[in-house]
Design an enzyme around this catalytic site. Structure first.
Site, short mmCIF file in Angstrom:
data_model
loop_
_atom_site.label_atom_id
_atom_site.label_comp_id
_atom_site.label_asym_id
_atom_site.label_seq_id
_atom_site.Cartn_x
_atom_site.Cartn_y
_atom_site.Cartn_z
N ASP A 1 0.86 -1.18 0.00
CA ASP A 1 0.00 0.00 0.00
C ASP A 1 0.90 1.23 0.00
O ASP A 1 1.78 1.37 0.85
CB ASP A 1 -0.89 -0.04 1.25
N ASP B 1 -3.70 2.47 -5.39
CA ASP B 1 -2.39 2.39 -4.74
C ASP B 1 -2.21 1.18 -3.83
O ASP B 1 -1.37 1.20 -2.94
CB ASP B 1 -2.11 3.69 -3.96
N GLU B 2 -3.00 0.14 -4.05
CA GLU B 2 -2.88 -1.06 -3.21
C GLU B 2 -2.90 -2.30 -4.09
O GLU B 2 -3.68 -2.37 -5.03
CB GLU B 2 -4.08 -1.21 -2.27
MG MG Z 1 -2.38 4.05 0.41
#
Ligand code: MG
Length: 352
Positions: free
Chosen positions: A10, A108-109
């Site tokens: 993340d 974003d993960e």
């Molecule tokens: Mg993040």
């Protein structure tokens, strides 16, 4: 045989970190990334903020007005989705360069199935990946490793920011027992409140409660929830396709600044995209819209749904929410709808 390992990565304060990367003068100064253009920033909300802003109590989802009340020296940066998606694509490409199955969960993960590599090798890969994300892309991230996707995500969350954590089978109970039940992936605010009303606030308490009372309140989801609380995590990393997205665009009959007219077109396109996604066997989590104005400039925006979906209504609702901010002053000549973060419908596992 070596243990199965899942890695969860993340990015830390992704939008803020992206902005710091291209505007290094922001570093060390409190700033927010907001949802509105600079000129009407006070109508916007905070998308994300950096650590310096957090020190003043500024948080995501707060109104920009409130953020400026808390910190008068705050710097306002309007969000730039196209740039964040570009950076996201770079990160995902780097993750995929290892050739393990990757499930991208948001911009974003991602979860990565490392297979039966064992924890030593998983640690080596994770540290290398973290180093590369840092050195080659210039962004900070946190990595969590465990034996299931949900646990890996929890380890990642618990290691933030700029962290690295591993929790093995033996360490799971201690890792979980004092955490709030809301920390379990899939347990939302409503479920957490319901559990609290039953006197269950920690994961350890959830693990010990009589399963019959859970089935009473939550049905079979209660059993799954308790299994996870006990550290039983058989969640699978479900590969999402790399660049795959499904989209449709259409030129309007007449250029218009009427959201109702644009909305009708978005409705048609949303239904077409949903049908194509269904035909190809995908659910989707990300919905994007493109608006091209009469001067041929264009803007794209995207947002994640809360869950993977297959419904045209979900596409339409998300597309309309995104389009509302884009259709006002300038006339629109063409619109587009697309879905991304695709998930093959076979092998789906429902959340609680
Ligand atoms: Mg993040």
């Amino acid at each position: 045989m070596a243990e199965t390992a899942v890695l969860f990565i993340d990015m830390d304060y992704f939008f803020a970190a992206c902005e710091e990367l291209r505007r290094p003068e922001l570093k060390g100064r409190p700033f927010v990334v907001g949802t509105h253009p600079e000129k009407d920033r006070f109508r916007g909300v905070v998308q994300t903020c950096n650590y310096e802003a957090r020190k003043f109590g500024v948080r995501s989802a707060m109104s920009v007005t409130k953020a400026f009340e808390l910190c008068k020296d705050l710097i306002y940066v309007p969000d730039d989705w196209r740039y964040y998606e570009e950076m996201s694509a770079k990160v995902m490409q780097l993750i995929r360069s290892y050739s393990f199955p990757v499930e991208q969960d948001s911009v974003d993960e991602a979860a990565v199935d490392l297979g039966k590599t064992g924890y030593d090798e998983a640690k080596r890969i994770g540290e290398e990946l973290k180093g590369k994300v840092n050195a080659e892309i210039g962004l900070p991230c946190t990595i969590g490793i465990s034996y299931g996707k949900y646990l890996a995500k929890m380890v990642c969350d618990a290691s933030k920011p700029n962290g690295f954590g591993i929790v093995t089978e033996k360490e799971t109970e201690r890792f979980l027992k004092d955490k709030a039940v809301g920390k379990l992936p899939g347990v939302g605010e409503k479920t957490e409140a319901k559990l609290k009303s039953m006197g269950i606030t920690t994961i350890g308490e959830l693990a010990r409660v009589n399963p019959v009372t859970l089935i009473d309140k939550f049905g079979s989801a209660g059993v799954d929830m308790q299994q996870l609380a006990k550290g039983v995590d058989d969640s699978k990393v479900v590969s999402t396709e790399e660049t795959l997205s499904i989209g449709r665009q259409s030129t309007l009959y007449q250029n218009t600044d009427d959201i109702v007219v644009v909305g009708k077109k978005l409705r048609e396109l949303s239904d077409e995209v949903a049908r194509e996604a269904e035909r190809k066997g995908f659910r989707f989590k990300n919905v994007g819209v493109m608006v091209r104005y009469e001067d041929f400039t264009q803007i794209t925006r995207s947002a994640n749904l809360r869950h993977y979906s297959s419904s045209g209504d979900d596409i339409y609702a998300a597309a309309m929410a995104l389009a509302k901010g884009l259709v006002s002053e300038r006339k629109v000549r063409k619109v587009g709808v697309r879905v991304a973060s695709l998930l093959e419908t076979k092998g789906q596992k429902a959340l609680f």
